[in-house]
Design a protein around this motif. Structure first.
Motif, PDB file in Angstrom:
ATOM      1  N   SER A   1     -20.288  96.179  44.044  1.00 19.28           N
ATOM      2  CA  SER A   1     -21.160  96.263  42.944  1.00 19.28           C
ATOM      3  C   SER A   1     -20.349  95.490  41.673  1.00 19.28           C
ATOM      4  N   SER A   2     -19.154  94.923  41.897  1.00 19.91           N
ATOM      5  CA  SER A   2     -18.172  94.466  41.033  1.00 19.91           C
ATOM      6  C   SER A   2     -18.209  92.992  41.151  1.00 19.91           C
ATOM      7  N   THR A   3     -19.262  92.525  42.407  1.00 18.61           N
ATOM      8  CA  THR A   3     -19.286  91.216  42.412  1.00 18.61           C
ATOM      9  C   THR A   3     -19.714  90.236  41.377  1.00 18.61           C
ATOM     10  N   LYS A   4     -19.095  89.162  41.318  1.00 16.96           N
ATOM     11  CA  LYS A   4     -19.643  88.092  40.078  1.00 16.96           C
ATOM     12  C   LYS A   4     -20.097  86.799  40.870  1.00 16.96           C
ATOM     13  N   LEU A   5     -21.045  86.412  40.398  1.00 20.24           N
ATOM     14  CA  LEU A   5     -21.617  84.937  40.827  1.00 20.24           C
ATOM     15  C   LEU A   5     -21.460  84.128  39.673  1.00 20.24           C
ATOM     16  N   CYS A   6     -21.515  82.914  40.249  1.00 20.37           N
ATOM     17  CA  CYS A   6     -21.338  81.619  39.386  1.00 20.37           C
ATOM     18  C   CYS A   6     -22.944  80.975  39.686  1.00 20.37           C
ATOM     19  N   ALA A   7     -23.513  80.691  38.700  1.00 23.22           N
ATOM     20  CA  ALA A   7     -24.669  79.824  39.035  1.00 23.22           C
ATOM     21  C   ALA A   7     -24.920  78.845  37.859  1.00 23.22           C
ATOM     22  N   MET A   8     -24.598  77.477  38.368  1.00 18.92           N
ATOM     23  CA  MET A   8     -24.865  76.122  37.656  1.00 18.92           C
ATOM     24  C   MET A   8     -26.226  75.700  37.911  1.00 18.92           C
TER      25      MET A   8
END
Length: 669
Positions: free
Chosen positions: A507-514
């Motif tokens: 649940s602590s996963t962070k995604l980067c979306a460009m």
């Protein structure tokens, strides 16, 4: 009797002068005092009869002897003609006789009309004499006359230089392979015979030099295939180096240049030989640079003699020259004491047409295919696409509802890149500009407190350029200033999404979306391209984003708006495999102690790849060893050659013979 009464009682035959001692007559100081005591001021004056044969003259008036008119009955002076300007003064004694006219009785040499006519005649005569005595080059000409003269001169020069005789004369100036003598052109018999003006002549057109250098490039360098590296322009009567402006463009490989015995007075004329980048002090000089110049001769140039006549002359002179040409080794025939690190320059390789066709026949290969976007895994892609499907429609229609998607400590920023792109894609997009709405000004974006650090100077202003949902009123006011947008939501080819896992697990996963794409700025409808980067986290239970139905909450939102660049970089034509390129992934190498390194080759992917023939591993090793023995290539390149030719030894050997000259040296190491 006063001096004034004595003057009036003088015999009619006597002369009267107010010049005083200069003509031997009495001083006029007493006369001036007498006039003042009689109530006659310098403003009014008084007319006095002169001697026999002399006209009446006015004395005492302002202007010292110049006519001011007699007093009228009201004791007011009549209006005077202002003839006290330098160009309206009366003619000197005897001037009328010089022009064939007799002197009249008037005190000013005749009527005003006659004086003006005589003055005009003198002016016209003097002007005509000045024009007749002035050389034609110094007479002023209008810009239209100059342009007409230059066009005529250019046309005549072009016709003359097309002659085969001129081309043969030019080739005869080559005195050795790569060396050309273009000195003493003003004295050349052929140029005089053909009436061709040399570059150093006063009447030469500004383009004469450029034409000569271009002809050397075409008729000597390209005709014979020889590069001119030595050129002499000595004794050409060049008063400046303006005619050498295009020299470096036509002869960029010059190593030795002789400019001696030219009367150039200013050393700054050498700047003409520098490229634009060199004048600015840049490391990359650009086109028009004499990078290979190592020898320069300036003996007999006026500026050289002047500099060498000053204190510390030799050092100053060399400094000025080396500042412009830092690669010089020989100056005026003398070796310079310099520490030079030799740099090997690779010769320019010019391939024949048949060799070019052979290289063009070889298919290109890439390790991976070009794709529209990078996606680390399908789970991250579906997560980001679900977020975008909800975010961008609301950004176009109702931005106030987006506040719930942001985390309380999230940050938002926007910046604008107004620079014009000079890429190939930008030039191609410009061709279709007429089919789009006209481009609007960037003022609504540049007026925002954006993150463009070239426009924001203070740290406090940069701090205010970051927005946060913690201040909803400020965020709403900022969004109200951001121009309205319309994204192409119905066309997936206009979007490019790159997404990957930034850090964290579960649940602590962070995604980067460009996300890159385009939108229309409303109400003008003009197209803009944008790049938007989100840092997303899971909308866990209890967060505002989860309650509002968002699949993720935003931790950071960075928007960059720039000129429209279309979506060609990530549309359906992006794949290079569709156009015949081979996709050959990098091959890992397995180490075998008995046979040495062996490449582990998976099947080729992509359009145009040769299918791999079914062959056992011992047979493959034998074929690779056989090809190595015949070609001398190492294991990796021999294996690659066999794979690309379907493990057919005869085909591989034949193809190797066709492309042998293009194989790199590391294939044999």
């Amino acid at each position: 009797m006063s001096a004034f009464q004595q003057a009036l009682a003088a015999p009619s035959g006597s002369s009267f002068s107010i010049r005083g001692a200069a003509t031997g007559a009495p001083s006029t100081r007493g006369l001036t005092n007498a006039l003042r005591s009689a109530g006659i001021s310098r403003e009014t004056g008084m007319e006095v009869e002169g001697g026999a044969g002399r006209p009446a003259r006015t004395i005492g008036g302002r202007g010292r002897g110049r006519a001011s008119g007699p007093l009228d009955q009201s004791s007011r002076p009549t209006p005077r003609v202002r003839n006290d300007a330098p160009y309206n003064r009366p003619p000197r004694a005897g001037a009328d006789r010089d022009h064939g006219q007799s002197a009249g009785p008037s005190n000013s040499g005749g009527s005003l009309a006659s004086r003006l006519s005589r003055g005009g005649a003198r002016s016209n005569n003097s002007t005509r004499r000045a024009q007749e005595s002035t050389p034609p080059l110094l007479r002023g000409r209008s810009a239209a006359e100059d342009e007409t003269a230059h066009k005529t001169q250019r046309a005549n020069l072009s016709n003359k230089l097309r002659n085969e005789g001129t081309k043969e004369w030019l080739r005869a100036r080559v005195i050795a392979p790569g060396a050309m003598d273009m000195s003493k052109l003003p004295l050349d018999a052929y140029l005089k015979q053909e009436d061709i003006i040399a570059p150093g002549h006063r009447d030469a057109s500004p383009i004469v030099g450029a034409v000569f250098w271009k002809l050397i490039d075409i008729e000597v360098q390209k005709h014979f295939g020889a590069v001119i590296h030595t050129l002499s322009l000595a004794d050409n009567e060049l008063r400046d180096f303006g005619q050498l402006d295009k020299l470096a463009h036509s002869l960029p490989h010059l190593r030795a240049l002789d400019l001696s015995n030219n009367p150039v007075k200013n050393i700054n004329e050498l700047d003409v030989l520098l490229a634009r980048g060199e004048k600015k002090g840049n490391a990359t000089a650009g086109a028009g640079s004499l990078k290979s110049l190592v020898e320069l001769k300036l003996n007999g140039c006026t500026f050289r003699e002047n500099l060498l006549g000053q204190e510390n002359d030799e050092e100053k002179y060399q400094h000025e020259i080396l500042r412009r040409f830092p690669g010089l080794l020989i100056l005026d025939g003398v070796n310079l004491n310099r520490i030079v690190f030799p740099i090997e320059r690779k010769p320019k390789v010019v391939l024949a047409d048949d060799k070019k066709r052979e290289l063009q026949a070889i298919p290109l290969s890439f390790p991976v295919d070009v794709q529209g976007g990078f996606v680390e895994n399908e789970l991250a892609q579906s997560f980001v696409m679900a977020f975008c499907a909800k975010f961008f429609p609301l950004f176009d229609s109702n931005r106030q509802e987006l506040i719930s998607a942001y985390a309380p400590n999230a940050t938002l920023s926007a910046s604008c890149n107004t620079l014009q792109s000079r890429s190939f894609l930008a030039n191609k997009v410009a061709e279709t500009k007429s089919s789009r709405p006209p481009t609007a000004a960037f003022a609504p974006w540049t007026d925002l407190p954006g993150r463009n650090l070239f426009r924001v100077s203070s740290a406090l202003a940069r701090l205010h350029s970051l927005k946060s949902p913690m201040d909803n009123d400020e965020l709403r006011a900022w969004w109200a200033k951001v121009p309205a947008t319309k994204h192409p939501l119905e066309d997936p080819t206009k979007w490019c999404v790159d997404t990957w896992v930034l850090d964290g697990e579960g649940s602590s996963t962070k995604l980067c979306a460009m996300i890159q794409g385009q939108f229309q700025e409303m109400p003008s409808g003009c197209y803009r391209s944008f790049s938007r980067t989100f840092i997303l986290a899971d909308a866990i239970q209890g967060t505002t984003a989860n309650q509002a139905g968002w699949p993720a909450q935003i931790l950071s939102d960075t928007l960059v708006v720039h000129q429209y660049m279309s979506s060609e970089a990530f549309d359906d034509n992006r794949s290079v495999a569709k156009h015949g390129a081979l996709i050959i992934p990098p091959q890992p190498v397995a180490i075998d102690q008995s046979t040495g390194p062996t490449a582990v080759l998976p099947p080729l992917a992509g359009v145009g790849a040769v299918p791999t023939a079914s062959a056992s591993e011992p047979d493959q090793n034998a074929l690779v060893a056989r090809l190595r023995q015949a070609t001398g290539m190492n294991v990796n390149f021999a294996t690659m050659c066999m794979v690309q030719n379907g493990w057919d030894y005869e085909v591989a050997l034949r193809n190797y013979g066709e492309i042998k000259g293009t194989i790199p040296a590391e294939a044999y190491q």
